[in-house]
Scaffold this motif. Structure first.
Motif, mmCIF file in Angstrom:
data_model
loop_
_atom_site.group_PDB
_atom_site.id
_atom_site.type_symbol
_atom_site.label_atom_id
_atom_site.label_comp_id
_atom_site.label_asym_id
_atom_site.label_seq_id
_atom_site.Cartn_x
_atom_site.Cartn_y
_atom_site.Cartn_z
ATOM 1 N N ASP A 181 -24.887 -6.386 -39.083
ATOM 2 C CA ASP A 181 -24.243 -5.619 -38.020
ATOM 3 C C ASP A 181 -22.728 -5.815 -37.980
ATOM 4 N N LEU A 182 -22.217 -6.749 -38.773
ATOM 5 C CA LEU A 182 -20.766 -6.970 -38.797
ATOM 6 C C LEU A 182 -20.026 -5.833 -39.465
ATOM 7 N N VAL A 183 -20.724 -5.101 -40.333
ATOM 8 C CA VAL A 183 -20.128 -3.955 -41.038
ATOM 9 C C VAL A 183 -20.916 -2.713 -40.653
ATOM 10 N N ASN A 184 -20.254 -1.774 -39.974
ATOM 11 C CA ASN A 184 -20.905 -0.547 -39.516
ATOM 12 C C ASN A 184 -20.785 0.513 -40.604
ATOM 13 N N LEU A 185 -21.886 0.772 -41.284
ATOM 14 C CA LEU A 185 -21.870 1.700 -42.408
ATOM 15 C C LEU A 185 -21.592 3.133 -41.974
ATOM 16 N N ALA A 186 -22.024 3.494 -40.785
ATOM 17 C CA ALA A 186 -21.862 4.872 -40.322
ATOM 18 C C ALA A 186 -20.416 5.202 -39.980
ATOM 19 N N THR A 187 -19.722 4.266 -39.322
ATOM 20 C CA THR A 187 -18.350 4.541 -38.882
ATOM 21 C C THR A 187 -17.286 3.917 -39.777
ATOM 22 N N ARG A 188 -17.708 3.168 -40.783
ATOM 23 C CA ARG A 188 -16.795 2.482 -41.710
ATOM 24 C C ARG A 188 -15.862 1.534 -40.947
ATOM 25 N N GLU A 189 -16.476 0.655 -40.156
ATOM 26 C CA GLU A 189 -15.741 -0.334 -39.368
ATOM 27 C C GLU A 189 -16.310 -1.728 -39.613
ATOM 28 N N VAL A 190 -15.431 -2.726 -39.474
ATOM 29 C CA VAL A 190 -15.805 -4.124 -39.664
ATOM 30 C C VAL A 190 -15.361 -4.907 -38.428
ATOM 31 N N GLN A 191 -16.239 -5.741 -37.891
ATOM 32 C CA GLN A 191 -15.880 -6.496 -36.694
ATOM 33 C C GLN A 191 -14.756 -7.481 -36.993
ATOM 34 N N ALA A 243 -11.205 -13.358 -26.915
ATOM 35 C CA ALA A 243 -12.491 -12.988 -26.324
ATOM 36 C C ALA A 243 -12.741 -11.493 -26.444
ATOM 37 N N GLN A 244 -11.692 -10.707 -26.276
ATOM 38 C CA GLN A 244 -11.810 -9.255 -26.440
ATOM 39 C C GLN A 244 -11.472 -8.838 -27.870
ATOM 40 N N GLY A 245 -10.492 -9.518 -28.456
ATOM 41 C CA GLY A 245 -10.049 -9.147 -29.793
ATOM 42 C C GLY A 245 -11.145 -9.219 -30.836
ATOM 43 N N LYS A 246 -12.007 -10.234 -30.744
ATOM 44 C CA LYS A 246 -13.047 -10.386 -31.758
ATOM 45 C C LYS A 246 -14.082 -9.265 -31.697
ATOM 46 N N LYS A 247 -14.078 -8.519 -30.578
ATOM 47 C CA LYS A 247 -15.007 -7.397 -30.451
ATOM 48 C C LYS A 247 -14.444 -6.107 -31.035
ATOM 49 N N MET A 248 -13.154 -6.107 -31.332
ATOM 50 C CA MET A 248 -12.529 -4.928 -31.918
ATOM 51 C C MET A 248 -12.908 -4.815 -33.391
ATOM 52 N N THR A 249 -12.473 -3.736 -34.038
ATOM 53 C CA THR A 249 -12.903 -3.505 -35.419
ATOM 54 C C THR A 249 -11.740 -3.149 -36.336
ATOM 55 N N LEU A 250 -11.894 -3.531 -37.595
ATOM 56 C CA LEU A 250 -11.042 -3.047 -38.669
ATOM 57 C C LEU A 250 -11.613 -1.703 -39.105
ATOM 58 N N LYS A 251 -10.756 -0.696 -39.307
ATOM 59 C CA LYS A 251 -11.239 0.664 -39.566
ATOM 60 C C LYS A 251 -10.787 1.146 -40.944
ATOM 61 N N TYR A 252 -11.727 1.746 -41.664
ATOM 62 C CA TYR A 252 -11.486 2.250 -43.022
ATOM 63 C C TYR A 252 -11.963 3.701 -43.100
ATOM 64 N N THR A 264 -2.809 7.602 -51.246
ATOM 65 C CA THR A 264 -3.667 6.429 -51.093
ATOM 66 C C THR A 264 -4.504 6.491 -49.811
ATOM 67 N N LYS A 265 -5.799 6.150 -49.933
ATOM 68 C CA LYS A 265 -6.724 6.158 -48.797
ATOM 69 C C LYS A 265 -7.370 4.782 -48.633
ATOM 70 N N ASP A 266 -8.475 4.739 -47.882
ATOM 71 C CA ASP A 266 -9.131 3.466 -47.556
ATOM 72 C C ASP A 266 -10.343 3.145 -48.427
ATOM 73 N N ASP A 267 -10.688 4.016 -49.358
ATOM 74 C CA ASP A 267 -11.947 3.871 -50.088
ATOM 75 C C ASP A 267 -12.064 2.543 -50.830
ATOM 76 N N THR A 268 -10.987 2.122 -51.491
ATOM 77 C CA THR A 268 -11.065 0.893 -52.288
ATOM 78 C C THR A 268 -11.339 -0.315 -51.399
ATOM 79 N N GLN A 269 -10.694 -0.372 -50.243
ATOM 80 C CA GLN A 269 -10.923 -1.499 -49.340
ATOM 81 C C GLN A 269 -12.312 -1.446 -48.711
ATOM 82 N N TRP A 270 -12.793 -0.239 -48.461
ATOM 83 C CA TRP A 270 -14.132 -0.113 -47.897
ATOM 84 C C TRP A 270 -15.182 -0.619 -48.895
ATOM 85 N N HIS A 271 -14.997 -0.304 -50.181
ATOM 86 C CA HIS A 271 -15.917 -0.811 -51.188
ATOM 87 C C HIS A 271 -15.837 -2.345 -51.272
ATOM 88 N N TRP A 272 -14.661 -2.911 -51.014
ATOM 89 C CA TRP A 272 -14.512 -4.377 -50.964
ATOM 90 C C TRP A 272 -15.428 -4.956 -49.893
#
Length: 466
Positions: free
Chosen positions: A17-27, A414-423, A446-454
């Motif tokens: 659940d740390l990586v949301n495949l549908a929205t391309r987000e990482v906690q 406390a709130q920051g850790k609930k936010m997400t990195l977005k690709y 340049t886009k986010d695809d390479t980092q998302w695959h990481w």
């Protein structure tokens, strides 16, 4: 508590659940959580191929350097037969470090605690007062040798893994090897380091730097804006942008990998047009190589390329060569063409490793490299230029290493850790027409695809799926 069968954190959060495949987000908590960090040391750095240095750092029999595979210190040695070995830097007697130095030369590695001695290949020689047999009779000498890793040399680069029966190094690189060969396997004698690596500590999680190494070009526009204002790209009218506009450097092709490797292949047309005054599309491969040799090479070295590279690789090398990218999980490479004040171009070759030192600390290790056949004048220019831009005091790294701690600190909130990195900036283009290489290729800005695959590969490893 993490368990070996259920990939779940102490608070009940599932690893998947740390990586949301549908929205391309990482906690964001992935950049600070101690539980996640400990699991990474086991499931990532304990299982895959890890970069440790270059064989030119241990050129002679008995030479050694001390490096790290995740949270484990290792000895990188060369024995009398010329073979390179990687072993856990821990005495099999009571766990003392075999070497507390950064580097040296010896045919016998002796633990300072009780004097147990080992060969450069890790074999146990014996202990003081041999007649008393202070190592006992329960285990044989063969059983008391240092723990050895599996080692491979690739273009002089030293990689090792604790996964003795796992995938080969070529399997680990996959399609990305076709591109890495253009950098590390292109000449007769290959690369060598210009001195020991530079090091400094950054109070940041290793992944803040690691995911950027997966070909994040977008941050250059703002974080490194000075390059277009006062740096080498600031000259107006040269087709490189100028006046702070670095966007022309953001176009090209990007290579993504299911194993998290990434390459930014930047279009050379502007540079070749400026150097020759001609349309690059009307020039042959030979003419383009003569006008602009690969970063770090001279025109006299160009004939070596045909001996080592395919026609397709030569085409890519003179069209959109890989210039910046990464090798999963923690390596960034740069083979960059830097414009000079006199209108010429000088190459820069650098390798960074972002070595984990804890959930909120990394060691930045920077190697400066050059071709062994490069003349002394070019080597000196490359050393100075690379140090100024990409070294521990380099202006580019001062920018980058300022952002990662802020990300790590934010991830602790406390709130920051609930936010997400977005690709979520997704390529919709595919590879350019006539592209000769394999892999997942996309053309354009340049886009986010390479980092998302990481992150997708990080997730697979953390779930134990690989």
């Amino acid at each position: 508590m993490l368990t070996p069968t259920i990939p779940t954190l102490a608070d009940g959060t599932r690893i998947d659940d740390l990586v949301n495949l549908a929205t391309r987000e990482v906690q964001m908590r992935t950049l600070s959580d101690p539980e996640i960090y400990e699991l990474e040391m086991e499931r990532i750095f304990g299982r895959i191929w890890v970069f440790l240095g270059h064989e030119s750092e241990v050129p002679n029999s008995g030479d050694f350097v001390v490096r790290d595979m995740g949270s484990d210190s290792v000895l990188v040695t060369r024995d009398k037969s010329g073979e390179v070995h990687v072993m856990l830097n821990m005495c099999t007697h009571r766990g003392m470090r075999i070497s507390t130095l950064d580097a040296g030369n010896t045919q016998i590695h002796t633990c300072i605690y009780h004097g147990w001695a080992f060969r450069p290949n890790g074999e146990f020689l014996g202990a003081p007062v041999e007649k008393e047999q202070m190592y006992g009779k329960i285990r044989t000498k063969q059983e008391l040798g240092l723990k050895r890793a599996r080692v491979t040399l690739y273009g002089g680069l030293i990689f090792a893994t604790w996964n003795i029966d796992g995938p080969s190094f070529e399997e680990f690189l996959g399609d990305a090897k076709w591109y890495y060969d253009m950098l590390f396997q292109r000449t007769d004698r290959g690369l060598e380091v210009l001195g020991p690596p530079q090091r400094f500590t950054v109070r940041a999680n290793w992944k803040a730097a690691g995911e950027q190494s997966a070909a994040d070009g977008y941050h250059t526009l703002t974080l490194h804006r000075w390059l277009g204002e006062v740096g080498n790209y600031s000259k107006k009218g040269d087709g490189e942008g100028g006046g702070g506009d670095l966007s022309p450097e953001m176009y090209g092709s990007e290579v993504s990998s299911p194993h998290g490797h990434a390459l930014r292949c930047i279009d050379l047309a502007r540079k070749i047009r400026r150097l020759t005054g001609k349309d690059p599309s009307q020039l042959s491969i030979e003419e383009k190589l003569a006008a602009l040799p690969p970063a770090g090479m001279t025109p006299e070295m160009v004939p070596q390329l045909k001996k080592h590279l395919s026609d397709g690789q030569l085409q890519a090398l003179t069209w959109m060569p890989p210039q910046v990218g990464g090798i999963f999980p923690n390596v960034l490479f740069g083979f960059v063409y830097i414009p000079q004040a006199d209108g010429s171009v000088v190459g820069s070759i650098t390798l960074h490793a972002y070595v984990p030192r804890g959930p909120d600390k990394l060691e930045f290790v920077n190697w400066i490299l050059t071709e062994k056949d490069a003349p002394a004048e070019l080597r000196d220019k490359m050393r100075k230029q690379t140090t100024q831009l990409f070294g521990t005091s380099g202006m580019v790294e001062q920018d980058d290493s300022d952002t990662w701690p802020h990300m790590t600190l934010g991830a602790k909130g406390a709130q920051g850790k609930k936010m997400t990195l977005k690709y979520q900036a997704v390529y919709e283009t595919g590879k350019p027409e006539g592209w000769p290489g394999p892999g997942i290729i996309n053309e354009g800005f340049t886009k986010d695809d390479t980092q998302w695959h990481w992150w997708l590969y990080w997730r697979q490893l953390m779930l134990g799926e690989i």
